[in-house]
Design a protein around this motif. Sequence first.
Motif, PDB file in Angstrom:
ATOM      1  N   ALA A   1       2.838  -1.229  -4.219  1.00  0.00           N
ATOM      2  CA  ALA A   1       2.161  -0.171  -3.241  1.00  0.00           C
ATOM      3  C   ALA A   1       1.273   0.605  -3.998  1.00  0.00           C
ATOM      4  O   ALA A   1       1.109   1.560  -4.744  1.00  0.00           O
ATOM      5  CB  ALA A   1       3.241   1.059  -2.923  1.00  0.00           C
ATOM      6  N   TRP A   2      -0.205   0.136  -3.497  1.00  0.00           N
ATOM      7  CA  TRP A   2      -1.371   0.626  -4.275  1.00  0.00           C
ATOM      8  C   TRP A   2      -1.869   1.886  -3.659  1.00  0.00           C
ATOM      9  O   TRP A   2      -1.608   2.128  -2.457  1.00  0.00           O
ATOM     10  CB  TRP A   2      -2.438  -0.547  -4.283  1.00  0.00           C
ATOM     11  CG  TRP A   2      -2.285  -1.792  -4.971  1.00  0.00           C
ATOM     12  CD1 TRP A   2      -1.779  -3.104  -4.564  1.00  0.00           C
ATOM     13  CD2 TRP A   2      -2.387  -1.860  -6.382  1.00  0.00           C
ATOM     14  NE1 TRP A   2      -1.957  -3.882  -5.578  1.00  0.00           N
ATOM     15  CE2 TRP A   2      -2.261  -3.223  -6.762  1.00  0.00           C
ATOM     16  CE3 TRP A   2      -2.737  -0.852  -7.267  1.00  0.00           C
ATOM     17  CZ2 TRP A   2      -2.176  -3.718  -7.962  1.00  0.00           C
ATOM     18  CZ3 TRP A   2      -2.869  -1.662  -8.688  1.00  0.00           C
ATOM     19  CH2 TRP A   2      -2.519  -2.851  -8.914  1.00  0.00           C
ATOM     20  N   GLY A   3      -2.252   2.641  -4.530  1.00  0.00           N
ATOM     21  CA  GLY A   3      -3.289   3.718  -4.163  1.00  0.00           C
ATOM     22  C   GLY A   3      -4.777   3.268  -3.870  1.00  0.00           C
ATOM     23  O   GLY A   3      -4.870   2.225  -3.529  1.00  0.00           O
TER      24      GLY A   3
ATOM     25  N   SER B   1       0.884  -1.169   0.103  1.00  0.00           N
ATOM     26  CA  SER B   1      -0.069  -0.133  -0.005  1.00  0.00           C
ATOM     27  C   SER B   1       0.800   1.327  -0.025  1.00  0.00           C
ATOM     28  O   SER B   1       1.880   1.265   0.507  1.00  0.00           O
ATOM     29  CB  SER B   1      -0.891   0.048   1.187  1.00  0.00           C
ATOM     30  OG  SER B   1      -1.313   1.337   1.628  1.00  0.00           O
ATOM     31  N   GLY B   2       0.406   2.461  -0.385  1.00  0.00           N
ATOM     32  CA  GLY B   2       0.874   3.749  -0.575  1.00  0.00           C
ATOM     33  C   GLY B   2       1.474   3.974   0.769  1.00  0.00           C
ATOM     34  O   GLY B   2       2.051   5.026   1.228  1.00  0.00           O
ATOM     35  N   ALA B   3       0.581   3.548   1.919  1.00  0.00           N
ATOM     36  CA  ALA B   3       0.730   3.919   3.241  1.00  0.00           C
ATOM     37  C   ALA B   3       2.223   3.490   3.611  1.00  0.00           C
ATOM     38  O   ALA B   3       2.754   4.156   4.234  1.00  0.00           O
ATOM     39  CB  ALA B   3      -0.080   3.078   4.124  1.00  0.00           C
ATOM     40  N   GLY B   4       2.883   2.709   3.084  1.00  0.00           N
ATOM     41  CA  GLY B   4       4.169   2.211   3.405  1.00  0.00           C
ATOM     42  C   GLY B   4       5.216   3.166   2.551  1.00  0.00           C
ATOM     43  O   GLY B   4       6.250   3.015   2.805  1.00  0.00           O
ATOM     44  N   THR B   5       4.752   3.905   1.422  1.00  0.00           N
ATOM     45  CA  THR B   5       5.584   4.679   0.587  1.00  0.00           C
ATOM     46  C   THR B   5       5.476   5.976   0.782  1.00  0.00           C
ATOM     47  O   THR B   5       6.420   6.814   1.155  1.00  0.00           O
ATOM     48  CB  THR B   5       5.366   4.349  -0.756  1.00  0.00           C
ATOM     49  OG1 THR B   5       5.375   2.881  -1.028  1.00  0.00           O
ATOM     50  CG2 THR B   5       6.085   5.190  -1.903  1.00  0.00           C
TER      51      THR B   5
ATOM     52  N   ALA C   1       3.403  -2.528   8.085  1.00  0.00           N
ATOM     53  CA  ALA C   1       3.117  -3.499   7.650  1.00  0.00           C
ATOM     54  C   ALA C   1       3.463  -3.823   6.143  1.00  0.00           C
ATOM     55  O   ALA C   1       3.835  -4.746   5.384  1.00  0.00           O
ATOM     56  CB  ALA C   1       1.554  -4.291   7.798  1.00  0.00           C
ATOM     57  N   ASN C   2       3.181  -2.704   5.419  1.00  0.00           N
ATOM     58  CA  ASN C   2       3.226  -2.652   4.026  1.00  0.00           C
ATOM     59  C   ASN C   2       4.579  -2.366   3.662  1.00  0.00           C
ATOM     60  O   ASN C   2       5.182  -2.881   2.535  1.00  0.00           O
ATOM     61  CB  ASN C   2       2.313  -1.528   3.364  1.00  0.00           C
ATOM     62  CG  ASN C   2       0.839  -1.924   3.289  1.00  0.00           C
ATOM     63  OD1 ASN C   2       0.316  -2.601   2.510  1.00  0.00           O
ATOM     64  ND2 ASN C   2       0.103  -1.438   4.398  1.00  0.00           N
ATOM     65  N   ALA C   3       5.327  -1.625   4.464  1.00  0.00           N
ATOM     66  CA  ALA C   3       6.855  -1.339   4.237  1.00  0.00           C
ATOM     67  C   ALA C   3       7.422  -2.670   4.205  1.00  0.00           C
ATOM     68  O   ALA C   3       8.574  -2.925   3.718  1.00  0.00           O
ATOM     69  CB  ALA C   3       7.246  -0.397   5.262  1.00  0.00           C
TER      70      ALA C   3
END
Length: 412
Positions: free
Chosen positions: A150-152, A112-116, A128-130
Motif C-alpha cells: 500500500a503505497w503512499g 495504495s494507502g487509499a485502501g488502508t 480496488a486497492n483493498a
Amino acid sequence: AAHLVLTSRRGPGAPGAAELREELTGLGARVTITACDAADADRLAAVLAAIDPAEPLTAVVHTAGLTQPEIPVTALSTAELARILRGKAEGARQLDALTTGLGLDAFVLFSSGAGTWGDAGKAGYAAANAYLDALAQARRARGEAATSVAWGAWDGGGMVEGEVSDLLTRRGMRLMRPESAVRALALAVGHGDTTVAIAHFDLARFLPLYTMTRDRRLVAGLVAAQEEPEQQNPDAGDTRPRPGGSGALADRLAGLSAEEREAALVDVVRREAAAVLATGRPEEIRPRRAFKELGFDSMTALEFRNRLNASTGLRLPATLVFDHPTPAALARHLRDELGGGTYDVLADLERLAAQLSALPDEEWTRLDLAGRLGALLRRAEPAAETDAPRQDLAAATNDEIFDLIDRELGIR
C-alpha cells in the motif's frame, strides 16, 4: 532478471517505452514490450503462453491502475466503479488465476494507502486497492508467493503530480523519492511481507486531520507522541493559542451587550472562514448556512480551527465545524467559551467606573464604597496556595487576631 516482459494497454506506443527499453537493455536485460490489457483474460493468457519455456516466468509485478476524481460514494455510478476496478482489481485477479501453481518467487501487487487509511471522495479507488491486499492474503493462504504494498505518494510524476501533489502535501503526505521507495520495496519482498504500507508522512499535519472526526486504531499508538511540543510542525498550524492573540478581541467584547458580543463573534467567524476558503469576502459567508455547504472539509476545518485559536485565545477542538455546523451556532459557542459571565462583569465594571467619577465628594460615602470595593477585590483575587483558610488581617477584629494566634501556637 535476464528477460523482462513489460505490458501496458499501449505497449510500445506508450510514452517513454522506447527510452525505458534502451535503459534496461543497457543494464544487460532482454526486454519485450507488448500491448496487453491485464483485465483481458484471453490477451493476458496469450502473453504468458508466449514466454520461452527455457526461461520460465519467475515473478509478476502488477502496477496497473486508474485513479478517480473526488466523487461522494453516494454519487459513484456502477459504470465509474467498474472502470476503476477493471485495471487494478480485475487485472490482478486474472494474473492470479493464470499463474497459480507456477511456483513463482514473487507476486507483487502495487496497492495504495487509499485502501488502508482512506482517501476522501475516492471510494472506488480505495475498494480496488483493498481488493489487492485481500488477494495477497488469499494467495498466501494457498501457499503462493504474494506481497501487496500500500503505497503512499511517489515523487517524479505518475498519478501524483500538479494539484494532486499539492493536495496530498497539504494533507500531510510527503512525496517519496523513487530510489527510497524501490529500496523499501526490495526489503518488503525480500522479507516475505504479505501486506505492508510504505509511505512518508508529516505526522504533525496528517494526524490531526486523520483523527478529527473519530478515533483511528491504525494510528492510535502515534497520537500520544504527536501531542509532545517538539512534534509540533509550525507549518501545520499550532493548535495552541498564540500569546496575546485574543487581547484585541477581549477589549472589543468587554464593553458590549450579550447580543452585540454574539454579532461581533459572528463577524470573526465569517472573516476567518472566508480566509480559509480563499473567498476574500466575509459577507459572502451566510451565518445560518452549514459549513459543509460552504465547502469545508476536514483539512479546511483544521486550518479554520487554528485561525480561531489564534483570534480568540481559546484551545478549540478539531471537530469544531462538525459540532457547531453554522457560523451563527459557532459564534454562540465561542461566546460561551469566552465566558459570557466574565464579560458581563467587565462591562458592569466599566459602567461603575463611569458612575464613580460622577459621585459627590462626601467622605463617608467614598469610604463606604472603598470598603465594599475592597471586599469585592479580595473575593476576586485567586485563592492562596495553602491548606489553611485565607485570613485577611486588615479586616479582622482584635478578638479574631488573638484567636488566630492561639490556634497557630497550639494554645487551643
